[in-house]
Scaffold this motif. Sequence first.
Motif, PDB file in Angstrom:
ATOM      1  N   ALA A 260       0.822  -1.208   0.000  1.00 13.16           N
ATOM      2  CA  ALA A 260       0.000   0.000   0.000  1.00 13.16           C
ATOM      3  C   ALA A 260       0.855   1.257   0.000  1.00 13.16           C
ATOM      4  O   ALA A 260       0.724   2.131  -0.879  1.00 13.16           O
ATOM      5  CB  ALA A 260      -0.930  -0.019   1.215  1.00 13.16           C
ATOM      6  N   LEU A 261       1.735   1.371   0.977  1.00 11.91           N
ATOM      7  CA  LEU A 261       2.557   2.581   1.081  1.00 11.91           C
ATOM      8  C   LEU A 261       3.552   2.662  -0.072  1.00 11.91           C
ATOM      9  O   LEU A 261       3.835   3.753  -0.577  1.00 11.91           O
ATOM     10  CB  LEU A 261       3.282   2.603   2.424  1.00 11.91           C
ATOM     11  CG  LEU A 261       4.093   3.863   2.724  1.00 11.91           C
ATOM     12  CD1 LEU A 261       3.199   5.099   2.701  1.00 11.91           C
ATOM     13  CD2 LEU A 261       4.789   3.743   4.080  1.00 11.91           C
ATOM     14  N   GLY A 262       4.079   1.510  -0.501  1.00 13.92           N
ATOM     15  CA  GLY A 262       4.986   1.512  -1.647  1.00 13.92           C
ATOM     16  C   GLY A 262       4.318   2.091  -2.879  1.00 13.92           C
ATOM     17  O   GLY A 262       4.917   2.881  -3.626  1.00 13.92           O
ATOM     18  N   ALA A 263       3.068   1.713  -3.114  1.00 13.94           N
ATOM     19  CA  ALA A 263       2.335   2.228  -4.278  1.00 13.94           C
ATOM     20  C   ALA A 263       2.172   3.739  -4.196  1.00 13.94           C
ATOM     21  O   ALA A 263       2.365   4.461  -5.191  1.00 13.94           O
ATOM     22  CB  ALA A 263       0.967   1.543  -4.367  1.00 13.94           C
ATOM     23  N   PHE A 264       1.819   4.239  -3.010  1.00 10.95           N
ATOM     24  CA  PHE A 264       1.600   5.681  -2.852  1.00 10.95           C
ATOM     25  C   PHE A 264       2.894   6.452  -3.061  1.00 10.95           C
ATOM     26  O   PHE A 264       2.930   7.451  -3.791  1.00 10.95           O
ATOM     27  CB  PHE A 264       1.030   5.975  -1.462  1.00 10.95           C
ATOM     28  CG  PHE A 264       0.552   7.395  -1.302  1.00 10.95           C
ATOM     29  CD1 PHE A 264      -0.771   7.720  -1.516  1.00 10.95           C
ATOM     30  CD2 PHE A 264       1.444   8.413  -0.959  1.00 10.95           C
ATOM     31  CE1 PHE A 264      -1.207   9.042  -1.389  1.00 10.95           C
ATOM     32  CE2 PHE A 264       1.025   9.725  -0.831  1.00 10.95           C
ATOM     33  CZ  PHE A 264      -0.302  10.035  -1.043  1.00 10.95           C
ATOM     34  N   ILE A 265       3.969   5.995  -2.421  1.00 15.38           N
ATOM     35  CA  ILE A 265       5.242   6.719  -2.533  1.00 15.38           C
ATOM     36  C   ILE A 265       5.769   6.668  -3.965  1.00 15.38           C
ATOM     37  O   ILE A 265       6.294   7.664  -4.482  1.00 15.38           O
ATOM     38  CB  ILE A 265       6.268   6.131  -1.540  1.00 15.38           C
ATOM     39  CG1 ILE A 265       5.855   6.491  -0.104  1.00 15.38           C
ATOM     40  CG2 ILE A 265       7.673   6.650  -1.830  1.00 15.38           C
ATOM     41  CD1 ILE A 265       6.739   5.879   0.965  1.00 15.38           C
ATOM     42  N   TRP A 266       5.645   5.524  -4.619  1.00 17.30           N
ATOM     43  CA  TRP A 266       6.094   5.413  -6.012  1.00 17.30           C
ATOM     44  C   TRP A 266       5.367   6.434  -6.883  1.00 17.30           C
ATOM     45  O   TRP A 266       5.984   7.181  -7.645  1.00 17.30           O
ATOM     46  CB  TRP A 266       5.858   3.993  -6.510  1.00 17.30           C
ATOM     47  CG  TRP A 266       6.363   3.715  -7.905  1.00 17.30           C
ATOM     48  CD1 TRP A 266       7.417   4.301  -8.536  1.00 17.30           C
ATOM     49  CD2 TRP A 266       5.821   2.767  -8.833  1.00 17.30           C
ATOM     50  NE1 TRP A 266       7.583   3.771  -9.802  1.00 17.30           N
ATOM     51  CE2 TRP A 266       6.620   2.835 -10.009  1.00 17.30           C
ATOM     52  CE3 TRP A 266       4.758   1.852  -8.782  1.00 17.30           C
ATOM     53  CZ2 TRP A 266       6.368   2.029 -11.122  1.00 17.30           C
ATOM     54  CZ3 TRP A 266       4.521   1.056  -9.892  1.00 17.30           C
ATOM     55  CH2 TRP A 266       5.313   1.145 -11.050  1.00 17.30           C
ATOM     56  N   GLN A 267       4.049   6.465  -6.768  1.00 20.65           N
ATOM     57  CA  GLN A 267       3.269   7.387  -7.587  1.00 20.65           C
ATOM     58  C   GLN A 267       3.605   8.836  -7.244  1.00 20.65           C
ATOM     59  O   GLN A 267       3.769   9.678  -8.138  1.00 20.65           O
ATOM     60  CB  GLN A 267       1.773   7.127  -7.385  1.00 20.65           C
ATOM     61  CG  GLN A 267       0.883   7.896  -8.350  1.00 20.65           C
ATOM     62  CD  GLN A 267      -0.569   7.436  -8.278  1.00 20.65           C
ATOM     63  OE1 GLN A 267      -0.866   6.352  -7.816  1.00 20.65           O
ATOM     64  NE2 GLN A 267      -1.473   8.273  -8.725  1.00 20.65           N
ATOM     65  N   ALA A 268       3.742   9.125  -5.951  1.00 18.80           N
ATOM     66  CA  ALA A 268       4.046  10.495  -5.526  1.00 18.80           C
ATOM     67  C   ALA A 268       5.406  10.946  -6.048  1.00 18.80           C
ATOM     68  O   ALA A 268       5.577  12.093  -6.475  1.00 18.80           O
ATOM     69  CB  ALA A 268       4.000  10.586  -4.006  1.00 18.80           C
ATOM     70  N   ARG A 269       6.384  10.046  -6.020  1.00 16.68           N
ATOM     71  CA  ARG A 269       7.719  10.416  -6.460  1.00 16.68           C
ATOM     72  C   ARG A 269       7.759  10.636  -7.977  1.00 16.68           C
ATOM     73  O   ARG A 269       8.381  11.596  -8.448  1.00 16.68           O
ATOM     74  CB  ARG A 269       8.741   9.364  -6.058  1.00 16.68           C
ATOM     75  CG  ARG A 269      10.126   9.714  -6.556  1.00 16.68           C
ATOM     76  CD  ARG A 269      11.234   9.054  -5.778  1.00 16.68           C
ATOM     77  NE  ARG A 269      11.106   7.624  -5.689  1.00 16.68           N
ATOM     78  CZ  ARG A 269      11.820   6.880  -4.848  1.00 16.68           C
ATOM     79  NH1 ARG A 269      12.658   7.458  -4.015  1.00 16.68           N
ATOM     80  NH2 ARG A 269      11.689   5.582  -4.850  1.00 16.68           N
ATOM     81  N   VAL A 270       7.141   9.765  -8.731  1.00 15.90           N
ATOM     82  CA  VAL A 270       7.129   9.938 -10.185  1.00 15.90           C
ATOM     83  C   VAL A 270       6.417  11.230 -10.556  1.00 15.90           C
ATOM     84  O   VAL A 270       6.863  11.974 -11.436  1.00 15.90           O
ATOM     85  CB  VAL A 270       6.472   8.715 -10.868  1.00 15.90           C
ATOM     86  CG1 VAL A 270       6.237   8.980 -12.352  1.00 15.90           C
ATOM     87  CG2 VAL A 270       7.357   7.480 -10.689  1.00 15.90           C
ATOM     88  N   LYS A 271       5.319  11.511  -9.866  1.00 14.25           N
ATOM     89  CA  LYS A 271       4.586  12.759 -10.136  1.00 14.25           C
ATOM     90  C   LYS A 271       5.462  13.973  -9.837  1.00 14.25           C
ATOM     91  O   LYS A 271       5.527  14.916 -10.633  1.00 14.25           O
ATOM     92  CB  LYS A 271       3.317  12.810  -9.287  1.00 14.25           C
ATOM     93  CG  LYS A 271       2.445  14.048  -9.502  1.00 14.25           C
ATOM     94  CD  LYS A 271       1.202  13.981  -8.635  1.00 14.25           C
ATOM     95  CE  LYS A 271       0.333  15.226  -8.813  1.00 14.25           C
ATOM     96  NZ  LYS A 271      -0.232  15.306 -10.173  1.00 14.25           N
ATOM     97  N   ALA A 272       6.174  13.929  -8.709  1.00 18.95           N
ATOM     98  CA  ALA A 272       6.996  15.070  -8.299  1.00 18.95           C
ATOM     99  C   ALA A 272       8.219  15.243  -9.187  1.00 18.95           C
ATOM    100  O   ALA A 272       8.762  16.345  -9.297  1.00 18.95           O
ATOM    101  CB  ALA A 272       7.423  14.889  -6.846  1.00 18.95           C
ATOM    102  N   SER A 273       8.656  14.171  -9.837  1.00 19.36           N
ATOM    103  CA  SER A 273       9.897  14.210 -10.624  1.00 19.36           C
ATOM    104  C   SER A 273       9.692  14.679 -12.059  1.00 19.36           C
ATOM    105  O   SER A 273      10.662  14.823 -12.806  1.00 19.36           O
ATOM    106  CB  SER A 273      10.554  12.818 -10.630  1.00 19.36           C
ATOM    107  OG  SER A 273      10.859  12.406  -9.311  1.00 19.36           O
TER     108      SER A 273
END
Length: 450
Positions: A260-273
């Motif tokens: 769950a948290l891995g999915a959120f952080i992955w998406q958040a990081r790609v969006k921010a990058s």
Amino acid sequence: MVETISIEETTNISPNNPPFTQTHTLPLSHLDIDLNLHVTFRYFRVYAYPSNQIPDPFNLITSALRTALGPYYPLTGTIRPVGGGGYELLCTPNRGIPVVKASMDFSLETLNYLDDPDESLSDQLVPNPDPNEAMEHPMILQITLFKCGGYVLGSAVHNMLCDGMGASEFFTWVAELTRGETRLMVEPVWNRDVLLGPREPTRVEFPFGEFLSLDKEFSPYMQNVGPVVRVCFPMLEKWLDRFKEYLVERSGSKFTTFEALGAFIWQARVKASNIPKDRKVKFAYLMNIRKVTKPALPKGYWGNGCMQMYVQLTAEELLNQPIWKTAMLIKNSKYNATDEYVRSYIDFQKENYDKGITAGQDVSGFTDWRHLGHSKVDFGSGGPVTVFPLSKHFMGSIEPCYFLPYSSHGRNKLNDDDLGFKVLVCMRESARMKFMDQMDKFCKLDFDLS
């Protein structure tokens, strides 16, 4: 003002009873020599106990090391390339591992037990060998003594020699020696070319070429995305519980914290990058395959016993699909880890190694350190109060993410509402503010990343 550590001496620690007298080589498996693991992993353990319990930690630990390096003598070897591609370990009599003795005129308490250390300080606590030195000395240690009587054990271990579990087995044995143990309960096992060797003939049953890169000119750790920084923040159980409920409501499925948290952080990081929408991005993690292989790897096997697993999407797919679908992809990817998958991957490495097999660009590496048993590394006065990784290069990723336990000192001050763990994320500095904005939404139970 940046606190400075004083380096006092570097000692070569070799086995008390040399286990061999002739120079020889030892083979490495194709999991060991995976180019994604061509990196030195750096981390430290903090021991915040008064010196009257361990009068001289440096002598105590180095004395135990001299005994432990008998059965674990390959740690004194040198990694070198072999003709036709690949690497082997050269073992020479009377070699040892370098151990640095250092000191610092501060107490650990004033530094908050290095629970979230300043980068300029933390990097002084662990040796940082250049690539050539790292091959010459695959393990280099540093013991830093503090004014309070506590100390820090910093470790720089080349990932080709062993994975985190293998290194922990070694340090656990060293710690047991300091507490009076005299014999190994489980003898270390090498046999890497036999236990995890390619088949004859090779047979690749999975489409690894769809998500791995074959480019011998590409080095995963030479990518230039600008400065990469470490960001550490708390993750509370109450936030996670609500997020998991959110995912169940939308998908009907339950997810682990990692999924769950891995999915959120992955998406958040790609969006921010601001990664181009058509670029392929990868979620990478390690799966322990010691009990997956048939037969299972024997107890005492301390080489790389984990497989890298991947989820791959375009950046546009990741950012546009519901977060529960991303969590589901991570969840389902675990089912690929079978004996055939492992054997096929080893065969794929055998067939293509000279082409340069890596995970490619835009890899987000994730690893969970919360349950790795670091507390078992007890040199006589209790386990470490803090364990902290420094490596920004791991699993072919220049932006790894670690789930870490709170330091035991910090955890004792928490109330029930603050229970959880720490998250350490390495990311390009340019993405930091946007990423933390996304994590702030998570803390406020706003899980919409659009």
